[in-house]
Enzyme design. Structure first.
Site, mmCIF file in Angstrom:
data_model
loop_
_atom_site.group_PDB
_atom_site.id
_atom_site.type_symbol
_atom_site.label_atom_id
_atom_site.label_comp_id
_atom_site.label_asym_id
_atom_site.label_seq_id
_atom_site.Cartn_x
_atom_site.Cartn_y
_atom_site.Cartn_z
ATOM 1 N N SER A 139 42.772 40.609 34.691
ATOM 2 C CA SER A 139 41.871 39.494 34.465
ATOM 3 C C SER A 139 40.574 40.047 33.920
ATOM 4 O O SER A 139 40.064 41.046 34.419
ATOM 5 C CB SER A 139 41.626 38.793 35.806
ATOM 6 O OG SER A 139 40.982 37.570 35.595
ATOM 7 N N HIS A 147 37.465 34.770 28.419
ATOM 8 C CA HIS A 147 38.276 35.032 29.605
ATOM 9 C C HIS A 147 39.706 35.281 29.153
ATOM 10 O O HIS A 147 40.202 34.589 28.267
ATOM 11 C CB HIS A 147 38.225 33.799 30.523
ATOM 12 C CG HIS A 147 39.347 33.725 31.514
ATOM 13 N ND1 HIS A 147 40.354 32.780 31.421
ATOM 14 C CD2 HIS A 147 39.613 34.469 32.606
ATOM 15 C CE1 HIS A 147 41.187 32.960 32.431
ATOM 16 N NE2 HIS A 147 40.777 33.958 33.162
ATOM 17 N N HIS A 186 34.510 16.539 37.050
ATOM 18 C CA HIS A 186 33.291 15.853 37.510
ATOM 19 C C HIS A 186 32.250 15.729 36.409
ATOM 20 O O HIS A 186 31.273 14.988 36.567
ATOM 21 C CB HIS A 186 32.712 16.567 38.736
ATOM 22 C CG HIS A 186 32.266 17.980 38.468
ATOM 23 N ND1 HIS A 186 33.141 19.018 38.290
ATOM 24 C CD2 HIS A 186 31.034 18.516 38.338
ATOM 25 C CE1 HIS A 186 32.456 20.134 38.061
ATOM 26 N NE2 HIS A 186 31.181 19.851 38.083
ATOM 27 N N HIS A 203 30.646 38.328 29.639
ATOM 28 C CA HIS A 203 29.452 37.517 29.398
ATOM 29 C C HIS A 203 28.489 38.336 28.536
ATOM 30 O O HIS A 203 27.705 39.133 29.066
ATOM 31 C CB HIS A 203 28.753 37.172 30.717
ATOM 32 C CG HIS A 203 29.523 36.234 31.591
ATOM 33 N ND1 HIS A 203 29.615 34.880 31.321
ATOM 34 C CD2 HIS A 203 30.221 36.427 32.726
ATOM 35 C CE1 HIS A 203 30.339 34.297 32.267
ATOM 36 N NE2 HIS A 203 30.725 35.204 33.133
ATOM 37 N N ARG A 243 39.664 40.553 47.307
ATOM 38 C CA ARG A 243 38.393 41.271 47.323
ATOM 39 C C ARG A 243 37.350 40.433 46.582
ATOM 40 O O ARG A 243 37.388 40.300 45.355
ATOM 41 C CB ARG A 243 38.585 42.624 46.643
ATOM 42 C CG ARG A 243 37.331 43.493 46.704
ATOM 43 C CD ARG A 243 37.620 44.884 46.169
ATOM 44 N NE ARG A 243 36.438 45.731 46.274
ATOM 45 C CZ ARG A 243 35.602 45.958 45.258
ATOM 46 N NH1 ARG A 243 35.801 45.404 44.076
ATOM 47 N NH2 ARG A 243 34.562 46.761 45.432
ATOM 48 N N ASN A 282 43.646 36.481 30.937
ATOM 49 C CA ASN A 282 44.358 36.739 32.177
ATOM 50 C C ASN A 282 45.848 36.860 31.903
ATOM 51 O O ASN A 282 46.406 36.136 31.085
ATOM 52 C CB ASN A 282 44.078 35.574 33.149
ATOM 53 C CG ASN A 282 44.875 35.685 34.444
ATOM 54 O OD1 ASN A 282 45.773 34.893 34.688
ATOM 55 N ND2 ASN A 282 44.563 36.664 35.253
ATOM 56 N N GLY A 292 42.462 36.211 51.050
ATOM 57 C CA GLY A 292 41.769 37.396 51.549
ATOM 58 C C GLY A 292 41.590 38.450 50.481
ATOM 59 O O GLY A 292 41.572 39.643 50.760
ATOM 60 N N HIS A 305 41.745 30.574 17.913
ATOM 61 C CA HIS A 305 42.977 29.788 18.061
ATOM 62 C C HIS A 305 44.090 30.294 17.144
ATOM 63 O O HIS A 305 45.268 30.311 17.542
ATOM 64 C CB HIS A 305 42.686 28.309 17.809
ATOM 65 C CG HIS A 305 42.207 27.599 19.039
ATOM 66 N ND1 HIS A 305 43.063 27.046 19.951
ATOM 67 C CD2 HIS A 305 40.951 27.384 19.520
ATOM 68 C CE1 HIS A 305 42.364 26.504 20.942
ATOM 69 N NE2 HIS A 305 41.076 26.692 20.706
ATOM 70 N N ARG A 355 49.253 37.366 34.530
ATOM 71 C CA ARG A 355 49.628 37.549 35.936
ATOM 72 C C ARG A 355 51.134 37.399 36.101
ATOM 73 O O ARG A 355 51.801 36.757 35.284
ATOM 74 C CB ARG A 355 48.866 36.567 36.836
ATOM 75 C CG ARG A 355 49.027 35.121 36.475
ATOM 76 C CD ARG A 355 47.983 34.230 37.176
ATOM 77 N NE ARG A 355 48.221 32.840 36.800
ATOM 78 C CZ ARG A 355 47.782 32.263 35.680
ATOM 79 N NH1 ARG A 355 47.042 32.948 34.826
ATOM 80 N NH2 ARG A 355 48.075 31.017 35.412
#
Lengths: 293, 293
Positions: free
Chosen positions: B90, B104, B168, B94, B253, B106, B251, B138, B108
């Site tokens: 990941s 960004h 929101h 900035h 890091r 990623n 949990g 793109h 996984r």
């Protein structure tokens, strides 16, 4: 009617608190009346870039909805999905001076059919800790609750320590205060009086601290640490705070909900305070659950 | 073994990407090897206060756990609670210059018993929009996917628009890119090759944009707008991002998960861009779902 009596109190308190904050700062809060498409609305009062407050919001809202979100009540899951009315007074003050703590106070009232309850509290988030300030804040919280029974303060103090906790950091948000939810003890009059007492003790709990610290000299180092610690405030409010999540989930007014966020925040990878520094003292002496009174 | 093959790719990619980023910036990434008490660990590489990057993190992790959190997979709820292995690369960059977009990427891989799937993608978040940049990004995403079937790019582009959305705010996070999850098409080799192709197209998708914009002159106005818009990045990552929530819930890091947060962010009540300004153009022309290629 219960709802109207609570709303009247919240509206009067908003006026009184804003007047007191303006008197100290010298600036004027803006006033935004807003309505919510799904029903209800609110009054948002904001002061940004003031002499004392870098960002201060005092918000009153009263909304109703057809389906109560799960985030509204942790202990009454059976009400999720029911029609409800919710109202609240919520304030967050971010002073500019890093020696002045950030403060939050909230009073809220929910009703769903015949069921009603109050929630609320206040808590203090210093950047540089002062034992005298934490003691005064907690003592005022204790005094607000004492007329209603000796066990309220210790219970609500513990609840505050549990609630305002950044679990992913293993840190409390600040030095705590009191937090309560699902309050429907004895009868409406009793619970309303308790909620009112807490809200009315906000100014005496906080203003003496602000008056004591607002003239303290500070520099870039203190502002940097304040910005870094304000990042924790952002993390708590966006990841854990039920009021924020309830507002965002229920189609609340984003700008009024997120008035709680600080004017500036900073993140820095794995930052640690220097041993023996005042910044380390915040972590070691203040960001630990303690009995302050 | 599938897990080892994927992990080897992620580790090699981390090295290659960090080397390319260092070559542009001139600074050096720090290296943190960390272990997780519940099993597994990772390598976090960070560069802060660089010439080009104000905060850049490239993280590889490989963890296993006894109970898969619900946030790990939206479309396989039946696996919640099962033992799992999860690994990922990941990165979030900035840059300091407000004319350089945040990015960004990623990749996984999850496995739980016989079930496995890939997820990943990349997306671009400009502060000042350039059509040329959005098109290039793109087009490179489309090229990464084209060998695997013509329908992947449009599907993953749409998925990205849907996923990176601040509900929101009624706003997308940026100009999008591609997002995919629960990828287990044909067989492992096919899905692995697709995931690899996306990850290997990150540098060609982003670096030309950075090279083009990093010398653009800017002042306080642009930095202020960048800080304000970075607040949206914080809101998305802490309120909606499944990777962040999965990490915090399981949990993970904290400092490695929250390396995605910007170095500085700002909030300002009900701020609106001036009509006709470049800031308004971002909202009107770029923060709307568009077909860029």
């Amino acid at each position: 009617m219960r709802e109207q009596a609570v709303y009247d109190l919240l509206a009067r308190l908003q006026d009184r608190i804003v007047a007191a904050l303006e008197a100290l700062d010298g600036g004027r809060f803006s006033t935004d009346l807003w309505q919510r498409a799904e029903g209800g609305g609110g009054v948002t009062r904001m002061l940004e870039d003031g002499a004392v407050y870098e960002r201060a919001g005092v918000n009153v809202s009263r909304v109703h909805g057809a389906s109560l979100p799960a985030s509204a009540t942790a202990s009454r899951p059976q009400l999720a999905g029911r029609a409800y009315e919710a109202m609240g007074l919520s304030l967050v003050l971010h002073p500019r001076n890093p020696y002045c703590p950030t403060v939050h106070m909230n009073t809220r009232f929910f009703s769903a059919g015949e069921t009603w309850w109050f929630g609320g509290g206040m808590d203090l988030t210093p950047y540089y800790g002062f034992v005298e300030d934490a003691r005064h804040f907690h003592a005022t919280c204790r005094d607000a609750l004492a007329p209603y029974g000796a066990d309220y303060y210790p219970r609500y103090k513990r609840w505050c320590d549990e609630y305002f906790r950044l679990r992913h950091r293993g840190e409390p948000r600040g030095v705590g205060g009191i937090f309560y939810d699902d309050l429907a003890d004895r009868d409406f009059d009793f619970s309303f009086a308790l909620a009112r007492s807490v809200a009315e003790h906000f100014l005496p709990a906080y203003m003496p601290i602000l008056e004591r610290r607002r003239g303290a000299p500070y520099g870039e180092r203190e502002r940097d640490f304040q910005a870094y610690r304000r990042g924790r405030y952002v993390e708590f409010n966006l990841v854990y705070d039920r009021g924020t999540l309830f507002g965002l989930q229920s189609g609340g007014r984003t700008e009024s909900i997120l008035m709680s966020l600080p004017p500036r925040a900073a993140w820095r990878y794995d930052w640690q305070p220097a041993p023996g520094s005042p910044e380390e003292a915040l972590y070691k002496e203040f960001l630990v659950p303690r009995d302050w009174v």
